[in-house]
Design a protein around this motif. Structure first.
Motif, PDB file in Angstrom:
ATOM      1  N   ILE A 153     -13.905  14.134   3.152  1.00  9.61           N
ATOM      2  CA  ILE A 153     -12.778  14.126   2.207  1.00  9.61           C
ATOM      3  C   ILE A 153     -11.458  14.250   2.950  1.00  9.61           C
ATOM      4  N   THR A 154     -11.406  15.162   3.910  1.00 10.25           N
ATOM      5  CA  THR A 154     -10.178  15.340   4.698  1.00 10.25           C
ATOM      6  C   THR A 154      -9.834  14.070   5.458  1.00 10.25           C
ATOM      7  N   TYR A 155     -10.832  13.447   6.076  1.00 14.50           N
ATOM      8  CA  TYR A 155     -10.602  12.212   6.830  1.00 14.50           C
ATOM      9  C   TYR A 155     -10.085  11.098   5.917  1.00 14.50           C
ATOM     10  N   ILE A 156     -10.762  10.894   4.797  1.00 17.61           N
ATOM     11  CA  ILE A 156     -10.368   9.830   3.864  1.00 17.61           C
ATOM     12  C   ILE A 156      -8.960  10.065   3.348  1.00 17.61           C
ATOM     13  N   ALA A 157      -8.672  11.301   2.922  1.00 15.63           N
ATOM     14  CA  ALA A 157      -7.353  11.612   2.362  1.00 15.63           C
ATOM     15  C   ALA A 157      -6.250  11.397   3.398  1.00 15.63           C
ATOM     16  N   HIS A 161      -3.181   8.662   3.177  1.00 15.40           N
ATOM     17  CA  HIS A 161      -1.804   9.160   3.243  1.00 15.40           C
ATOM     18  C   HIS A 161      -1.033   8.540   4.406  1.00 15.40           C
ATOM     19  N   ASP A 162      -1.654   8.508   5.586  1.00 16.55           N
ATOM     20  CA  ASP A 162      -0.926   8.132   6.797  1.00 16.55           C
ATOM     21  C   ASP A 162      -0.979   6.641   7.111  1.00 16.55           C
ATOM     22  N   GLU A 163      -1.999   5.942   6.629  1.00 13.85           N
ATOM     23  CA  GLU A 163      -2.154   4.529   6.968  1.00 13.85           C
ATOM     24  C   GLU A 163      -1.997   3.612   5.761  1.00 13.85           C
ATOM     25  N   LEU A 164      -2.878   3.742   4.783  1.00 15.08           N
ATOM     26  CA  LEU A 164      -2.889   2.777   3.690  1.00 15.08           C
ATOM     27  C   LEU A 164      -1.615   2.810   2.859  1.00 15.08           C
ATOM     28  N   GLU A 165      -1.050   4.005   2.639  1.00 16.02           N
ATOM     29  CA  GLU A 165       0.204   4.081   1.881  1.00 16.02           C
ATOM     30  C   GLU A 165       1.359   3.417   2.637  1.00 16.02           C
ATOM     31  N   GLN A 166       1.176   3.224   3.942  1.00 13.40           N
ATOM     32  CA  GLN A 166       2.183   2.537   4.751  1.00 13.40           C
ATOM     33  C   GLN A 166       1.838   1.067   4.986  1.00 13.40           C
ATOM     34  N   GLY A 167       0.751   0.611   4.349  1.00 15.58           N
ATOM     35  CA  GLY A 167       0.347  -0.778   4.525  1.00 15.58           C
ATOM     36  C   GLY A 167      -0.388  -1.049   5.815  1.00 15.58           C
ATOM     37  N   ILE A 168      -0.888   0.005   6.473  1.00 20.92           N
ATOM     38  CA  ILE A 168      -1.596  -0.143   7.746  1.00 20.92           C
ATOM     39  C   ILE A 168      -3.091  -0.268   7.483  1.00 20.92           C
ATOM     40  N   VAL A 169      -3.679  -1.358   7.943  1.00 23.06           N
ATOM     41  CA  VAL A 169      -5.117  -1.574   7.817  1.00 23.06           C
ATOM     42  C   VAL A 169      -5.720  -1.493   9.216  1.00 23.06           C
ATOM     43  N   ASN A 170      -6.455  -0.418   9.468  1.00 22.17           N
ATOM     44  CA  ASN A 170      -7.019  -0.136  10.785  1.00 22.17           C
ATOM     45  C   ASN A 170      -8.520  -0.421  10.757  1.00 22.17           C
ATOM     46  N   ALA A 192     -23.420   2.587  -6.555  1.00 24.35           N
ATOM     47  CA  ALA A 192     -22.128   1.907  -6.455  1.00 24.35           C
ATOM     48  C   ALA A 192     -21.106   2.912  -5.954  1.00 24.35           C
ATOM     49  N   ILE A 193     -20.011   2.402  -5.444  1.00 27.05           N
ATOM     50  CA  ILE A 193     -18.921   3.262  -4.971  1.00 27.05           C
ATOM     51  C   ILE A 193     -17.646   2.916  -5.726  1.00 27.05           C
ATOM     52  N   ILE A 194     -17.036   3.924  -6.334  1.00 27.49           N
ATOM     53  CA  ILE A 194     -15.760   3.741  -7.015  1.00 27.49           C
ATOM     54  C   ILE A 194     -14.650   3.759  -5.976  1.00 27.49           C
ATOM     55  N   LEU A 195     -13.900   2.686  -5.876  1.00 26.49           N
ATOM     56  CA  LEU A 195     -12.736   2.653  -4.988  1.00 26.49           C
ATOM     57  C   LEU A 195     -11.587   3.305  -5.740  1.00 26.49           C
ATOM     58  N   GLY A 196     -11.596   4.652  -5.719  1.00 27.46           N
ATOM     59  CA  GLY A 196     -10.708   5.435  -6.565  1.00 27.46           C
ATOM     60  C   GLY A 196      -9.326   5.655  -6.011  1.00 27.46           C
ATOM     61  N   CYS A 197      -8.879   4.742  -5.192  1.00 28.83           N
ATOM     62  CA  CYS A 197      -7.480   4.679  -4.751  1.00 28.83           C
ATOM     63  C   CYS A 197      -7.127   3.208  -4.747  1.00 28.83           C
ATOM     64  N   THR A 198      -6.018   2.853  -5.343  1.00 32.08           N
ATOM     65  CA  THR A 198      -5.708   1.439  -5.523  1.00 32.08           C
ATOM     66  C   THR A 198      -5.248   0.754  -4.236  1.00 32.08           C
ATOM     67  N   GLU A 199      -5.186   1.513  -3.127  1.00 30.25           N
ATOM     68  CA  GLU A 199      -4.973   0.890  -1.808  1.00 30.25           C
ATOM     69  C   GLU A 199      -6.288   0.468  -1.159  1.00 30.25           C
ATOM     70  N   LEU A 200      -7.395   1.018  -1.592  1.00 32.67           N
ATOM     71  CA  LEU A 200      -8.674   0.758  -0.925  1.00 32.67           C
ATOM     72  C   LEU A 200      -9.110  -0.703  -0.952  1.00 32.67           C
ATOM     73  N   PRO A 201      -8.826  -1.477  -2.013  1.00 33.76           N
ATOM     74  CA  PRO A 201      -9.201  -2.894  -1.957  1.00 33.76           C
ATOM     75  C   PRO A 201      -8.557  -3.629  -0.783  1.00 33.76           C
ATOM     76  N   ILE A 202      -7.406  -3.160  -0.334  1.00 36.55           N
ATOM     77  CA  ILE A 202      -6.740  -3.780   0.814  1.00 36.55           C
ATOM     78  C   ILE A 202      -7.547  -3.520   2.080  1.00 36.55           C
ATOM     79  N   LEU A 203      -8.063  -2.307   2.215  1.00 34.44           N
ATOM     80  CA  LEU A 203      -8.861  -1.950   3.389  1.00 34.44           C
ATOM     81  C   LEU A 203     -10.158  -2.741   3.427  1.00 34.44           C
ATOM     82  N   PHE A 204     -10.746  -2.977   2.249  1.00 31.72           N
ATOM     83  CA  PHE A 204     -12.053  -3.620   2.182  1.00 31.72           C
ATOM     84  C   PHE A 204     -11.983  -5.097   1.831  1.00 31.72           C
TER      85      PHE A 204
END
Length: 230
Positions: A153-157, A161-170, A192-204
């Motif tokens: 949870i800490t890693y994901i959060a 916060h530090d990457e996806l909210e800034q548009g960084i896809v690592n 199934a997995i809920i992508l419960g942050c609307t930035e996650l589709p960008i990562l995946f």
């Protein structure tokens, strides 16, 4: 079609995703040379996260209410929040505004029930994973909701916060997230997995996950069209 208002900025990348998907789907659904009326009021995602961290939920309701007020003044007849985390105050916000809000949580819960799923995983911001506002409706429907370990949870959060909210896809972050989802499938039996942050589709984007992905953006947009056409 009624006019849609979006409370955006939570975060900027997902707001762009909502805009792009909504306007082009409206065009495809109509079969005409048509793009819908739409107004976006952009708020600061870091203010939202800070208020959640401080559990200042009355302040968060007031902050979001101001944004909805701007949208209503611009003619919006239906409003949606483009982030999952702000839904922690959804009911209180709906009680304070004069137009219908379309909930991500309700839309996703209905979709999960319709698909007959019994055990799902949830990833998102720390608040979304730890709080009950997303999990409770599912549990009341008899669906088991699995969240990652405290360390995960800490890693994901942090990465949200530090990457996806800034548009960084690592790519390394993507691989780690996929490993977490795979572990949840193998050890907890999530279907199934809920992508419960609307930035996650960008990562995946263009990635096949170990289990079915429930993209909250796509599910929410389908619900928005239903509300706008009613």
């Amino acid at each position: 079609m009624k006019k849609l208002g979006l409370v955006g900025g939570t975060g900027p990348e997902s707001t762009l995703l909502y805009y792009r998907k909504f306007v082009y789907q409206a065009n495809q659904r109509s079969g005409l040379l048509f793009f819908p009326k739409l107004t976006i009021d952009s708020v600061n995602v870091y203010d939202v996260l800070a208020m959640c961290e401080q559990q200042d939920y009355s302040g968060l309701v007031s902050y979001l209410e101001q944004s909805v007020t701007h949208l209503v003044a611009a003619g919006a007849e239906v409003v949606a929040l483009t982030g999952n985390t702000p839904h922690i105050v959804f009911d209180a916000l709906q009680a304070r505004v004069p137009v219908p809000l379309v909930s991500i949580i309700t839309s996703v819960s209905q979709t999960i029930c319709e698909r007959g799923l019994k055990t799902v995983g949830l990833i998102g911001t720390g608040f979304t994973m730890k709080a009950d506002f997303f999990k409770q409706p599912l549990r009341e429907a008899g669906i088991s909701v699995v969240i990652p370990t405290d360390q995960e949870i800490t890693y994901i959060a942090d990465k949200i916060h530090d990457e996806l909210e800034q548009g960084i896809v690592n790519p390394d972050t993507r691989d780690h997230f996929i490993a977490i989802i795979k572990r949840m499938a193998e050890e907890k039996g999530i279907e199934a997995i809920i992508l419960g942050c609307t930035e996650l589709p960008i990562l995946f984007n263009d990635v096949t996950l170990p289990v079915m992905a429930l993209d909250t953006v796509d599910i929410h947009i389908d619900a928005l069209f239903a509300a706008l056409d009613s």
